[in-house]
Enzyme design. Structure first.
Site, PDB file in Angstrom:
ATOM      1  N   LYS A 124       0.859  -1.189   0.000  1.00  0.00           N
ATOM      2  CA  LYS A 124       0.000   0.000   0.000  1.00  0.00           C
ATOM      3  C   LYS A 124       0.890   1.232   0.000  1.00  0.00           C
ATOM      4  O   LYS A 124       2.019   1.187   0.482  1.00  0.00           O
ATOM      5  CB  LYS A 124      -0.865   0.031   1.265  1.00  0.00           C
ATOM      6  CG  LYS A 124      -1.807  -1.140   1.405  1.00  0.00           C
ATOM      7  CD  LYS A 124      -3.231  -0.643   1.653  1.00  0.00           C
ATOM      8  CE  LYS A 124      -4.217  -1.771   1.721  1.00  0.00           C
ATOM      9  NZ  LYS A 124      -4.403  -2.293   3.068  1.00  0.00           N
ATOM     10  N   HIS A 127       1.666   6.998   3.158  1.00  0.00           N
ATOM     11  CA  HIS A 127       0.907   8.256   3.074  1.00  0.00           C
ATOM     12  C   HIS A 127       1.322   9.278   4.130  1.00  0.00           C
ATOM     13  O   HIS A 127       2.221   9.035   4.918  1.00  0.00           O
ATOM     14  CB  HIS A 127      -0.600   7.973   3.108  1.00  0.00           C
ATOM     15  CG  HIS A 127      -1.069   7.262   4.347  1.00  0.00           C
ATOM     16  ND1 HIS A 127      -1.122   7.880   5.562  1.00  0.00           N
ATOM     17  CD2 HIS A 127      -1.489   5.991   4.530  1.00  0.00           C
ATOM     18  CE1 HIS A 127      -1.572   7.013   6.456  1.00  0.00           C
ATOM     19  NE2 HIS A 127      -1.789   5.867   5.869  1.00  0.00           N
ATOM     20  N   HIS A 130       1.722   8.244   7.718  1.00  0.00           N
ATOM     21  CA  HIS A 130       2.939   7.494   8.031  1.00  0.00           C
ATOM     22  C   HIS A 130       4.145   8.422   8.137  1.00  0.00           C
ATOM     23  O   HIS A 130       5.055   8.177   8.909  1.00  0.00           O
ATOM     24  CB  HIS A 130       3.199   6.431   6.957  1.00  0.00           C
ATOM     25  CG  HIS A 130       2.200   5.314   6.983  1.00  0.00           C
ATOM     26  ND1 HIS A 130       1.491   4.935   5.876  1.00  0.00           N
ATOM     27  CD2 HIS A 130       1.777   4.517   7.991  1.00  0.00           C
ATOM     28  CE1 HIS A 130       0.671   3.942   6.209  1.00  0.00           C
ATOM     29  NE2 HIS A 130       0.822   3.671   7.481  1.00  0.00           N
TER      30      HIS A 130
HETATM   31  N1  ARG Z   1       0.463  -0.615  10.053  1.00  0.00           N
HETATM   32  C1  ARG Z   1      -0.411   0.166  10.879  1.00  0.00           C
HETATM   33  C2  ARG Z   1      -1.097   1.253  10.051  1.00  0.00           C
HETATM   34  O1  ARG Z   1      -0.634   1.613   8.992  1.00  0.00           O
HETATM   35  C3  ARG Z   1       0.304   0.821  12.021  1.00  0.00           C
HETATM   36  C4  ARG Z   1       0.966  -0.140  12.977  1.00  0.00           C
HETATM   37  C5  ARG Z   1       1.130   0.461  14.318  1.00  0.00           C
HETATM   38  N2  ARG Z   1       1.887  -0.318  15.247  1.00  0.00           N
HETATM   39  C6  ARG Z   1       1.448  -1.296  16.024  1.00  0.00           C
HETATM   40  N3  ARG Z   1       2.280  -1.865  16.863  1.00  0.00           N
HETATM   41  N4  ARG Z   1       0.199  -1.683  15.997  1.00  0.00           N
HETATM   42  O2  ARG Z   1      -2.100   1.782  10.494  1.00  0.00           O
END
Ligand code: ARG
Length: 563
Positions: A124, A127, A130
């Site tokens: 993906k 964005h 992030h």
């Molecule tokens: N991959 C997730 C997202 O893009 C964020 C992960 C956050 N970290 C965690 N330990 N849950 O929303």
């Protein structure tokens, strides 16, 4: 000389209190007429049965004022006015001696901190949200290091989940090998969207996707190879982004890494009688704590996002024995982390209290709607390109002769983005307003970088001299204000770390740049007869450069020598 320490030792002679505690109470007053340091006396009024004003007045009379211009009291505060000449000399010499290390301390020695940040999802696009996580996380990473902590930067990649079954199915049907090699994320997104479109008319596709995910879970070689390929290609793309933003990680252990580490966690929760069945799922009830249940296993026995986070926390504790484990993730996930930390606590892990969710707000745009060629998401590349292009326009207008224009524009444009993310307290939503954030005036990245370049140009124009600097001559208001800011660097780093708030440092760097410009607008540096004064001012300029550079580094921003 460490003034705070000296003051604490002086006070200690007359107060029955630990020196360290006294030192922590000492404040930097907001206005010069209140002195350079102040000691508040409120908290002693109960035990001493006296009004704080009285305590301050009496304490002031008892203190030995050697090394100070004066010691006074304003209401409930004892105010210390440093001997300006000594203070200035000490501060500037320390900065120039320590150089890039200025601001470092050993506060965190022997302690490990995990800073989890960025954590984009494989296949993906990366964005703007992030990038918020990445900017805050990268800055915290550097701040903790500066204080002597051992830091583990962790990228908890979103690299597992049922969507990978769909992707495999979509790839086998419509995948274009060449497009995948050229721009993996675009191609993966294209086939993923197509899968959803087609599935609307052909529900059997959903079953096919599910079957592929099952194959992936069961270790099917072909499915695994495709998953790994998608992951590697995505990572390559993310690394390109991390290079632009000066970010490095120590671990890319993402969600998939915990596939074989969740069974133990589930068993532990079972043994501790925390798991109950609810609508077929296995959950930990949290209504006592006003939270919905934390789902650990779905009805079909599959683990979910929270299960992985439970396993990840346990793994990190075991591997790093962290003093703190920080999660830089958007505030909408606050409840998720509260649930996960609560479950860890209920399972008897007292270190659950050391897990901290560092949330942040949303990203909005002032001059356009949230719509780009990819629909709802603002692509990072578009954001970077726009920022760099616009900066180049400004440079072409202001300084068309500049060498390495492209490189300078890149550093300033990228810096301006990061600066905007880190400028306000992170929980606040931010609004990208190009005109404002790229302006060379006002509280912006370019303004701070410009101040640095301006200072550097003074130093380039100065001739070599072997006459010694006479710091006692730096006695104007502007000079002393600037020196006081420069001297306050360690303190601000410490506050930023304690609050897990890079904006403290951003504000600080802005203040330093402002104080520098005030000084430079009021006093000449190069056209001076008095060589001792001239050298002292030059050293002050040098020290200012060093502090701006070190400060911007902690935000993840590069300086430019000319702009
Ligand atoms: N991959 C997730 C997202 O893009 C964020 C992960 C956050 N970290 C965690 N330990 N849950 O929303």
């Amino acid at each position: 000389m460490d003034y705070k320490k000296k003051i604490a030792e002086l006070i200690k002679e007359h107060m029955d209190m630990d020196v360290k505690l006294i030192e922590n109470l000492i404040e930097i007053p907001p206005r010069p007429e209140m002195g350079d340091f102040a000691f508040p006396c409120f908290q002693f009024s109960k035990t001493l049965r006296k009004a704080p004003n009285m305590i301050a007045a009496e304490l002031k009379d008892k203190l030995n004022a050697e090394g100070f211009e004066k010691i006074d009291n304003l209401g409930p505060y004892v105010n210390f006015f440093a001997d300006k000449a000594i203070f200035t000399k000490n501060a500037i010499e320390k900065i120039l001696e320590e150089g890039d290390n200025y601001g470092s301390s050993n506060v965190g020695e022997g302690k490990t901190v995990c800073v989890e940040h960025s954590s984009p999802n494989i296949a993906k696009p990366f964005h703007v949200g992030h990038l918020f996580s990445t900017s805050v996380g990268n800055s915290l990473y550097r701040l903790f290091k500066k204080e002597g902590y051992t830091v583990e930067g962790i990228n908890h990649l979103g690299d597992w989940g049922t969507q990978f079954g769909k992707l495999i199915s979509a790839y086998k049907r419509w995948g274009n090998e060449k497009a995948l090699e050229e721009n993996a994320i675009d191609e993966l997104l294209r086939i993923y969207v197509k899968f959803h479109d087609e599935a609307e008319n052909d529900p059997s596709l959903v079953d096919e996707g599910r079957a592929y995910f099952k194959a992936l879970e069961d270790g099917d070689k072909e499915a695994e190879a495709l998953w790994e390929r998608f992951r590697n290609l995505s990572l390559k793309e993310f690394d390109r982004v991390y290079n632009i933003f000066n970010v490095e990680f120590d671990s890319y252990a993402g969600e998939a890494f915990y596939n074989d580490k969740m069974g133990v966690v589930v068993n532990e929760l079972k043994e501790k009688k925390l798991l109950v069945e609810s609508n077929g799922a296995q959950v930990v009830m949290l209504d006592e704590y006003n939270m919905p249940p934390c789902i650990v296993l779905k009805g079909d026995g599959a683990s979910i996002y929270a299960t992985r986070d439970l396993a990840a926390a346990m793994y990190r504790k075991k591997k790093y024995d962290f003093y703190k484990c920080v999660y830089v993730v958007g505030s909408p996930q606050a409840l998720h982390f509260k649930q996960v930390f609560k479950v860890l606590e209920l399972a008897g892990h007292e270190w659950a209290k050391d897990c901290v969710h560092v949330g942040f707000g949303l990203v909005k745009f002032a001059d356009r709607k949230l719509s780009t060629r990819k629909g709802e998401i603002i692509l990072l590349d578009d954001l970077v390109r726009e920022s760099v292009d616009k900066t180049l326009e400004v440079i072409n207008e202001k300084n068309p002769e500049l060498e390495n224009k492209e490189d300078v524009a890149k550093k300033i444009g990228v810096g301006a983005l990061v600066f905007t993310y880190l400028k306000n307290s992170r929980e606040k939503d931010i609004i990208f307003d190009w005109k404002e954030m790229l302006s060379f005036e006002g509280e912006t990245g370019p303004y701070v970088q410009y101040s640095y370049a301006r200072a550097k140009s003074i130093l380039r124009r100065a001739e070599e001299s072997n006459i010694e600097a006479d710091f006692s001559k730096l006695n104007s208001k502007e000079e002393f204000e600037l020196v006081k800011h420069l001297e306050n660097f360690n303190n601000q780093i410490h506050v930023a770390v304690e609050k897990l708030e890079p904006s403290i440092l951003t504000r600080y760097v802005i203040e330093v740049a402002k104080a520098f410009n005030k000084f430079y607008n009021a006093h000449s540096v190069l056209n001076l007869e008095d060589e001792g004064l001239k050298q002292a001012r030059l050293e002050l300029v040098k020290a200012s450069c060093q502090v701006i550079k070190n400060g911007l580094y902690l935000l993840g921003i590069d300086v430019v020598e000319k702009m």
